[in-house]
Design a protein around this motif. Structure first.
Motif, PDB file in Angstrom:
ATOM      1  N   ILE A  66      71.534  38.967  50.137  1.00 25.79           N
ATOM      2  CA  ILE A  66      72.053  40.382  49.901  1.00 25.79           C
ATOM      3  C   ILE A  66      71.239  41.323  50.375  1.00 25.79           C
ATOM      4  O   ILE A  66      70.177  41.222  50.287  1.00 25.79           O
ATOM      5  CB  ILE A  66      72.535  40.479  48.681  1.00 25.79           C
ATOM      6  CG1 ILE A  66      73.736  41.803  48.396  1.00 25.79           C
ATOM      7  CG2 ILE A  66      71.562  40.780  47.709  1.00 25.79           C
ATOM      8  CD1 ILE A  66      75.304  41.477  48.302  1.00 25.79           C
ATOM      9  N   PRO A  67      71.799  42.389  51.454  1.00 23.80           N
ATOM     10  CA  PRO A  67      70.965  43.433  51.780  1.00 23.80           C
ATOM     11  C   PRO A  67      70.368  44.358  50.873  1.00 23.80           C
ATOM     12  O   PRO A  67      70.884  44.414  49.738  1.00 23.80           O
ATOM     13  CB  PRO A  67      71.723  44.096  52.951  1.00 23.80           C
ATOM     14  CG  PRO A  67      73.028  43.543  52.855  1.00 23.80           C
ATOM     15  CD  PRO A  67      73.254  42.545  51.710  1.00 23.80           C
ATOM     16  N   ARG A  68      69.370  44.913  50.982  1.00 28.45           N
ATOM     17  CA  ARG A  68      68.775  45.709  50.202  1.00 28.45           C
ATOM     18  C   ARG A  68      69.568  47.033  49.645  1.00 28.45           C
ATOM     19  O   ARG A  68      69.599  47.260  48.426  1.00 28.45           O
ATOM     20  CB  ARG A  68      67.324  46.467  50.658  1.00 28.45           C
ATOM     21  CG  ARG A  68      66.604  47.384  49.715  1.00 28.45           C
ATOM     22  CD  ARG A  68      65.189  47.738  50.269  1.00 28.45           C
ATOM     23  NE  ARG A  68      64.327  46.689  50.594  1.00 28.45           N
ATOM     24  CZ  ARG A  68      63.617  46.063  49.612  1.00 28.45           C
ATOM     25  NH1 ARG A  68      63.568  46.639  48.480  1.00 28.45           N
ATOM     26  NH2 ARG A  68      62.616  45.195  50.132  1.00 28.45           N
ATOM     27  N   LEU A  71      71.997  45.481  47.327  1.00 30.23           N
ATOM     28  CA  LEU A  71      71.221  45.190  46.023  1.00 30.23           C
ATOM     29  C   LEU A  71      70.897  46.414  45.057  1.00 30.23           C
ATOM     30  O   LEU A  71      70.907  46.255  43.794  1.00 30.23           O
ATOM     31  CB  LEU A  71      69.971  44.418  46.372  1.00 30.23           C
ATOM     32  CG  LEU A  71      68.853  43.838  45.167  1.00 30.23           C
ATOM     33  CD1 LEU A  71      69.644  42.865  44.458  1.00 30.23           C
ATOM     34  CD2 LEU A  71      67.684  43.307  45.875  1.00 30.23           C
ATOM     35  N   THR A  72      70.539  47.524  45.925  1.00 26.69           N
ATOM     36  CA  THR A  72      70.419  48.640  45.125  1.00 26.69           C
ATOM     37  C   THR A  72      71.512  49.062  44.272  1.00 26.69           C
ATOM     38  O   THR A  72      71.462  49.391  43.270  1.00 26.69           O
ATOM     39  CB  THR A  72      69.912  49.642  46.097  1.00 26.69           C
ATOM     40  OG1 THR A  72      68.846  49.347  46.811  1.00 26.69           O
ATOM     41  CG2 THR A  72      69.461  51.205  45.317  1.00 26.69           C
ATOM     42  N   LYS A  73      72.899  48.874  44.920  1.00 21.65           N
ATOM     43  CA  LYS A  73      74.115  49.441  44.220  1.00 21.65           C
ATOM     44  C   LYS A  73      74.265  48.436  43.192  1.00 21.65           C
ATOM     45  O   LYS A  73      74.771  48.865  41.990  1.00 21.65           O
ATOM     46  CB  LYS A  73      75.254  49.095  45.166  1.00 21.65           C
ATOM     47  CG  LYS A  73      75.228  50.265  46.384  1.00 21.65           C
ATOM     48  CD  LYS A  73      76.321  49.717  47.297  1.00 21.65           C
ATOM     49  CE  LYS A  73      76.493  50.663  48.665  1.00 21.65           C
ATOM     50  NZ  LYS A  73      77.267  50.363  49.528  1.00 21.65           N
ATOM     51  N   GLY A  79      72.340  48.644  35.671  1.00 24.77           N
ATOM     52  CA  GLY A  79      71.646  49.819  34.923  1.00 24.77           C
ATOM     53  C   GLY A  79      72.276  50.880  34.304  1.00 24.77           C
ATOM     54  O   GLY A  79      72.025  51.220  33.162  1.00 24.77           O
ATOM     55  N   LEU A  80      73.396  51.494  34.802  1.00 27.39           N
ATOM     56  CA  LEU A  80      74.255  52.336  34.340  1.00 27.39           C
ATOM     57  C   LEU A  80      74.994  51.973  32.950  1.00 27.39           C
ATOM     58  O   LEU A  80      75.095  52.297  32.103  1.00 27.39           O
ATOM     59  CB  LEU A  80      75.419  52.778  35.188  1.00 27.39           C
ATOM     60  CG  LEU A  80      76.274  53.737  34.715  1.00 27.39           C
ATOM     61  CD1 LEU A  80      75.695  55.071  34.445  1.00 27.39           C
ATOM     62  CD2 LEU A  80      77.317  54.068  35.798  1.00 27.39           C
ATOM     63  N   ARG A 103      82.171  44.529  39.637  1.00 37.43           N
ATOM     64  CA  ARG A 103      81.819  45.294  40.662  1.00 37.43           C
ATOM     65  C   ARG A 103      80.828  44.801  41.650  1.00 37.43           C
ATOM     66  O   ARG A 103      80.778  44.865  42.972  1.00 37.43           O
ATOM     67  CB  ARG A 103      81.270  46.702  40.465  1.00 37.43           C
ATOM     68  CG  ARG A 103      82.460  47.693  39.624  1.00 37.43           C
ATOM     69  CD  ARG A 103      81.821  48.906  39.059  1.00 37.43           C
ATOM     70  NE  ARG A 103      82.629  49.588  38.261  1.00 37.43           N
ATOM     71  CZ  ARG A 103      83.248  50.840  38.568  1.00 37.43           C
ATOM     72  NH1 ARG A 103      82.928  51.213  39.815  1.00 37.43           N
ATOM     73  NH2 ARG A 103      84.031  51.372  38.023  1.00 37.43           N
ATOM     74  N   ASN A 104      79.641  43.997  41.295  1.00 39.83           N
ATOM     75  CA  ASN A 104      78.865  43.383  41.883  1.00 39.83           C
ATOM     76  C   ASN A 104      79.260  42.186  42.871  1.00 39.83           C
ATOM     77  O   ASN A 104      78.719  42.102  43.712  1.00 39.83           O
ATOM     78  CB  ASN A 104      77.617  43.082  41.084  1.00 39.83           C
ATOM     79  CG  ASN A 104      77.011  44.294  40.430  1.00 39.83           C
ATOM     80  OD1 ASN A 104      76.997  45.333  40.848  1.00 39.83           O
ATOM     81  ND2 ASN A 104      76.171  44.075  39.487  1.00 39.83           N
TER      82      ASN A 104
END
Length: 134
Positions: A66-68, A71-73, A79-80, A103-104
């Motif tokens: 998975i691209p960065r 991955l951040t999303k 985290g949220l 969502r992920n």
């Protein structure tokens, strides 16, 4: 990683995501929850356990390349849900509605549709056959 292992990893992510977020149908409503908000009812430890499952799903997604930015999303979603989930009762309701793992999964599947459409097609076909036999 060869195609069979990549396919197995994608299906593992799908199963865990659905277990955590949509595995239990609420009768007469059509609304689904998973075990994530239920585990979250356990003070303190419940949120840690849920976050650990979500982190494992993200770890598996990294194995699929998975691209960065995606991955951040994914990390933001978890985290949220983790931060809001620490608020008693309100956090558990948020977990039931936000569904960070689903969502992920959608982020991952969107990435795979672009990068490896054949893997996604084969996976969709096998996954739908698996559920039609149940």
């Amino acid at each position: 990683m060869d195609a069979a292992k990549r396919l197995a990893t994608l299906n593992r992510i799908r199963k865990l995501s659905r277990l955590m977020d949509t595995s239990i149908r609420i009768p007469l409503t059509g609304f689904h929850i998973g075990i994530d908000p239920i585990i979250g009812l356990v003070p303190g430890a419940g949120d840690l356990i849920s976050t650990a499952f979500s982190a494992y799903i993200i770890f598996l997604a990294t194995r699929l390349g998975i691209p960065r930015q995606d991955l951040t999303k994914m990390i933001f979603n978890v985290g949220l849900e983790t931060v809001v989930g620490t608020v008693p009762f309100v956090g558990d309701l948020f977990d039931a509605f936000y569904k960070s793992n689903i969502r992920n999964l959608a982020i991952l599947e969107q990435h795979l549709t672009v990068v490896e459409p054949e893997l996604k097609e084969i996976s969709d076909e096998l996954y739908s056959r698996e559920f039609s036999q149940v």
